[in-house]
Enzyme design. Structure first.
Site, PDB file in Angstrom:
ATOM      1  N   ARG A  67      30.820  10.408  34.696  1.00 46.71           N
ATOM      2  CA  ARG A  67      30.135   9.307  34.002  1.00 46.71           C
ATOM      3  C   ARG A  67      31.116   8.370  33.323  1.00 46.71           C
ATOM      4  O   ARG A  67      30.775   7.254  32.970  1.00 46.71           O
ATOM      5  CB  ARG A  67      29.180   9.889  32.956  1.00 46.71           C
ATOM      6  N   ASP A 201      31.556  33.825  40.293  1.00 44.67           N
ATOM      7  CA  ASP A 201      31.871  34.633  39.123  1.00 44.67           C
ATOM      8  C   ASP A 201      33.384  34.790  39.228  1.00 44.67           C
ATOM      9  O   ASP A 201      33.875  35.561  40.052  1.00 44.67           O
ATOM     10  CB  ASP A 201      31.174  35.992  39.175  1.00 44.67           C
ATOM     11  N   HIS A 202      34.123  34.015  38.432  1.00 45.19           N
ATOM     12  CA  HIS A 202      35.574  33.918  38.680  1.00 45.19           C
ATOM     13  C   HIS A 202      36.270  35.275  38.551  1.00 45.19           C
ATOM     14  O   HIS A 202      37.376  35.449  39.038  1.00 45.19           O
ATOM     15  CB  HIS A 202      36.225  32.864  37.774  1.00 45.19           C
ATOM     16  N   LYS A 206      39.827  37.715  40.841  1.00 47.18           N
ATOM     17  CA  LYS A 206      41.034  38.339  40.291  1.00 47.18           C
ATOM     18  C   LYS A 206      41.539  39.454  41.199  1.00 47.18           C
ATOM     19  O   LYS A 206      40.749  40.218  41.754  1.00 47.18           O
ATOM     20  CB  LYS A 206      40.742  38.908  38.888  1.00 47.18           C
ATOM     21  N   HIS A 264      29.826  39.314  34.444  1.00 45.73           N
ATOM     22  CA  HIS A 264      31.124  39.952  34.722  1.00 45.73           C
ATOM     23  C   HIS A 264      31.026  41.480  34.687  1.00 45.73           C
ATOM     24  O   HIS A 264      31.497  42.172  35.584  1.00 45.73           O
ATOM     25  CB  HIS A 264      32.187  39.527  33.704  1.00 45.73           C
ATOM     26  N   LYS A 364      33.974  39.580  21.183  1.00 52.39           N
ATOM     27  CA  LYS A 364      34.985  38.627  20.726  1.00 52.39           C
ATOM     28  C   LYS A 364      35.561  39.098  19.390  1.00 52.39           C
ATOM     29  O   LYS A 364      34.942  39.900  18.689  1.00 52.39           O
ATOM     30  CB  LYS A 364      34.353  37.248  20.555  1.00 52.39           C
TER      31      LYS A 364
END
Lengths: 513, 347
Positions: A67, A201-202, A206, A264, A364
């Protein structure tokens, strides 16, 4: 004329056997949200490194859509900056010189049908220049745009595969709950067929996650013991030391359960516990994962507190710095009940795993960043040594470390050198970095290349996403109706004390983060 | 034995980055003991260091003019460095001199493990060089693959038992000539040859394969009457290897090359007995891996593969060549055999 030719079967490509990495077919890659964070940090450097490694086709064009007030020149300058900043290999002028003219920019509003009409024209102009290119649409935009963009692309004929493949790449979150996930899949599949959709799903890109399957299915010694008879329990951990940064708007409505556990951790659980696939191809592997996810027990609302613990970080010290409580982070409401930690005991109700629990936890502001799968074996049935003074006989444990230090280790018990029979645990270690030469590609490079060559093995299928939500939904429902909020844990600690309760039988304990 | 220097630690670093030892007139046992001592000195309770477990690399003696290049190449490998590199050199003294350098990378961050590898420079007189396998054997890290590097394709292997000790040979056929291709073809029939030139051609192999991916394009292959491989300056050997691969994979029988006016031509025969002209044409245009483009011509059409797509550093090529890439075992031997056959009568 060979028998195959008579049967109408095209002969195989004789040159393909000696190719380490196949080249994708001619491609036009269209990136929605091209100047956003995901595209800038991950996607543009991945495109650059694929080009550098000779893994992009001869006919390649990338069209960025955004944009912002921009044009080809400004987009190229932006891409150059991002590659210089985030590429794992830095920026090589020659490679960049080759790639730069292949980047274009189209400015437009994603709600405006005119954008899609002009995009179709642009793509047609590219295809008129030679053999038709496959059209790969990468949606690096907010999830609320996934369905509208997919439908707008279909409306202008860009999902059509008559002349060349058309593929759609999207990244989690795939829905906010089971109902919205099903609605999203329905909406997208009205525009693109399931084999055209590549859900990222990155984590699956891996190396160690892929190695998990190699470890399990290419090592004969593991399969006989990979079951309830020999494995006492499994702990799958994804801990982060960081807070939420500037993601309050997203994170406060998602929490750890939607951000990490539903996707994940469920994928890691599926890969750890699934049956051996017959072949390593997209549908065979994903069929096995779905089968496993279907065998994960769904808890009733009343059972949830016994199997799931949630927490939220309070103030504390992490990495030598004092950090604020979650509710004091910028953009987080004072009365937020969002979970920044979740631990779940998953029961897999099938013949292989019945009675062996899988403990999943993520959070976290924990002491350090670590993702690992720890497989705790059962103790030996009988010790022939005098137990009283022998020392510490711990059961064997295999740990597959996904990050930060990719590798695997096996805890054995060994005799301490000396006159007496004393033992202690020792580690047999395999570290990726010490055993292989060469650099691993970033997860996004691997995944983008796989999508470009049409290999969906490392992408999540719609029914996987559905099953992941079916496991998670009862927990979300219970939490929504609970008057109690998450337990507050000190930042930098191991998480809420209540999480220990999940394992507090037969001497089980969480591994130290 | 007179040790020339004791072990030295790199000053001013939290972790030892480089430790050295060198001595004259030493035995294999002494070198082994010194390597062991350096490894122990590098590790410790306060240091997260690990010894690389990748492979052993033996470097055979090369002409003096190449020694520095070999050293520079080894220095540039960084994290791609083999666990143990044993460099053989010839000198005039009747003894074994050894220099050992052990290097450890400083861990990149919390939780990271530093990695150590070592390099042993062995200077030997001619008789010892001709029996160098007996000196090398006790110095190899056990249970790791061993690679023998010939810095030039024509470099003689001083002791044939070095070849028996190795699982593969590392070489760059682009640095050699026609005779060397024949030698490599013979060698590839008995041991895995990791040819860096083959690695440089990776893009071209992928591009040629991609060009025949669609059934329509693939239908042209049985009717191809002409293949032209363009090569840049110094790229003749690479083009020849690529042409050898194309011919081998297409199932053609190729005859010797005839070189005239910057173009070399060979007559090949398809399965159906028809002729195919294979030509290698010098071109001043840019190239990658030595090759500038490939054209397949048939009556029904033409397939042109002409854009270079990759640039590989020597470091990357080394890493690729030292990994177990299936194409080195499967595709290279027939390719180099046919390339050598085409080179037989080239003049």
């Amino acid at each position: 004329v060979t028998a195959l030719e008579q049967a109408g079967v095209a002969p195989e490509n004789p040159f393909a056997a000696d190719v380490e990495e196949p080249l994708p077919p001619p491609t036009t890659l269209i990136i929605f949200g091209a100047t956003g964070d995901l595209a800038s940090r991950k996607l543009l450097p991945a495109i650059y490194n694929l080009r550098r490694g000779g893994m992009l086709p001869e006919r390649f064009r990338a069209i960025g859509i955004g944009r912002r007030e921009s044009d080809d020149e400004a987009f190229r300058a932006h891409a150059r900056d991002m590659v210089a900043r985030y590429s794992r290999t830095g920026l090589d002028q020659e490679t960049w010189g080759d790639l730069e003219p292949l980047l274009e920019f189209v400015r437009g509003d994603l709600d405006d049908p005119a954008l899609f009409a002009s995009l179709a024209e642009r793509v047609q102009a590219i295809d008129a220049d030679g053999p038709p290119t496959q059209h790969m649409f990468y949606l690096a935009v907010a999830p609320s745009y996934f369905a509208p963009i997919a439908q707008s692309l279909a409306a202008v004929g860009l999902s059509d595969q008559t002349r060349a493949p058309a593929r759609l790449m999207i990244e989690k979150p795939f829905g906010h709950d089971l109902e919205s996930a099903l609605a999203l899949n329905t909406a997208i599949s009205s525009a693109f067929e399931e084999p055209q959709i590549f859900r990222i799903d990155h984590y699956l890109g891996k190396e160690t996650v892929q190695n998990l399957q190699v470890m399990r299915f290419a090592n004969g010694i593991l399969e006989p013991v990979w079951n309830r008879r020999y494995i006492e329990h499994v702990q799958i951990t994804m801990a982060e030391d960081i807070g939420i940064g500037r993601r309050a708007a997203y994170y406060d409505s998602a929490g750890a359960i939607r951000d990490v556990l539903q996707n994940h951790l469920m994928q890691l659980l599926a890969l750890t516990a699934m049956e051996p696939p017959v072949r390593f191809d997209a549908d065979t592997v994903r069929d096995e994962k779905v089968k496993l996810l279907r065998s994960v027990r769904r808890y009733t609302s009343a059972e949830v507190p016994d199997y799931v613990v949630r927490g939220q970080y309070g103030p504390g010290w992490v990495g030598g710095e004092h950090v604020p409580a979650y509710v004091d982070e910028e953009g987080v409401p004072d009365d937020s009940r969002t979970d920044t930690y979740v631990a779940l005991r998953a029961e897999v109700d099938n013949w292989r795993w019945a009675g062996t629990p899988f403990y999943l936890r993520c959070g976290k502001r924990l002491p350090r960043r670590v993702t690992e799968i720890a497989v705790q074996f059962r103790p030996v049935p009988h010790l022939p040594f005098a137990r009283a003074d022998i020392g510490d006989v711990e059961p064997n444990q295999m740990v597959l470390s996904v990050q930060p230090d990719e590798g695997a280790s096996l805890r054995l018990v060994a005799k301490v050198p000396g006159q007496s029979m004393k033992v202690r645990p020792v580690q047999m270690e395999f570290k990726y970095g010490t055993s292989f030469l060469g650099d691993s590609p970033e997860a996004y490079e691997r995944l983008l290349h796989d999508a470009l060559v049409g290999d969906a093995t490392l992408f999540t299928r719609a029914d996987e996403v559905d099953e992941e939500w079916r496991i998670t939904q009862p927990v979300l429902d219970r939490w929504a109706s609970d008057s109690d909020g998450p337990e507050i844990y000190e930042a930098g600690s191991q998480g809420p004390a209540d999480a220990d309760r999940l394992l507090a039988i037969r001497g089980r304990a969480w591994r130290q983060i | 034995m007179t040790p020339a220097a004791a072990a030295q630690s790199g000053p001013g670093h939290e972790y030892p980055e480089r430790m050295r030892w060198s001595a004259e007139a030493v035995s294999a046992d002494q070198i082994d003991a010194e390597l062991d001592r350096l490894h122990r000195a590098a590790g410790g309770p306060d240091r997260v260091l690990a010894v690389a477990r990748t492979l052993n690399l033996i470097v055979v003696p090369c002409p003096d003019r190449r020694e520095e290049e070999v050293e520079r190449a080894l220095d540039r490998l960084g994290s791609h460095t083999p666990s143990r590199t044993l460099v053989l050199r010839e000198h005039g003294e009747q003894r074994v001199d050894a220099a050992v350098v052990m290097e450890c990378e400083t861990p990149g961050g919390a939780g990271r493990v530093g990695l150590c590898h070592d390099r042993v420079l062995l200077s030997l007189d001619r008789p010892r060089l001709e029996h160098s396998a007996s000196l090398i054997a006790p110095l190899l890290v056990s249970d790791l693959p061993t690679v023998l590097w010939l810095p030039e394709p024509r470099t003689p292997i001083p002791d044939p038992r070095l070849l028996e000790r190795s699982q593969s040979v590392l070489v760059d056929s682009a640095l050699g000539g026609d005779d060397d291709l024949r030698r490599l073809a013979r060698m590839a029939a008995g041991i895995q040859v990791h040819d860096l030139a083959w690695g440089r051609l990776q893009y071209w192999r992928a591009a040629v394969a991609a060009a025949f991916d669609s059934p329509e394009q693939r239908a042209l292959l049985p009717d191809v009457a002409e293949v032209e491989v363009r090569h840049g300056p110094g790229g003749f050997q690479a083009a020849l290897l690529l042409a050898g691969w194309i011919a081998a994979r297409a199932g053609w029988r190729a005859g010797p090359l005839d070189r005239r006016n910057g173009t070399a031509r060979a007559a090949a025969t398809r399965d159906d007995g028809a002729d195919v002209e294979v030509s290698l044409r010098a071109d001043a245009e840019g190239s990658c891996g030595g090759v500038g483009g490939v054209v397949f011509r048939a009556d029904a059409g033409e397939i042109d593969v002409d854009r270079c797509g990759a640039s590989s550093s020597l470091r990357d090529l080394f890493a690729e060549a030292l990994q177990p890439q299936p194409s080195f075992a499967r595709g290279y031997p027939p390719a180099v055999a046919l390339a050598a056959k085409m080179a037989e009568a080239s003049g």
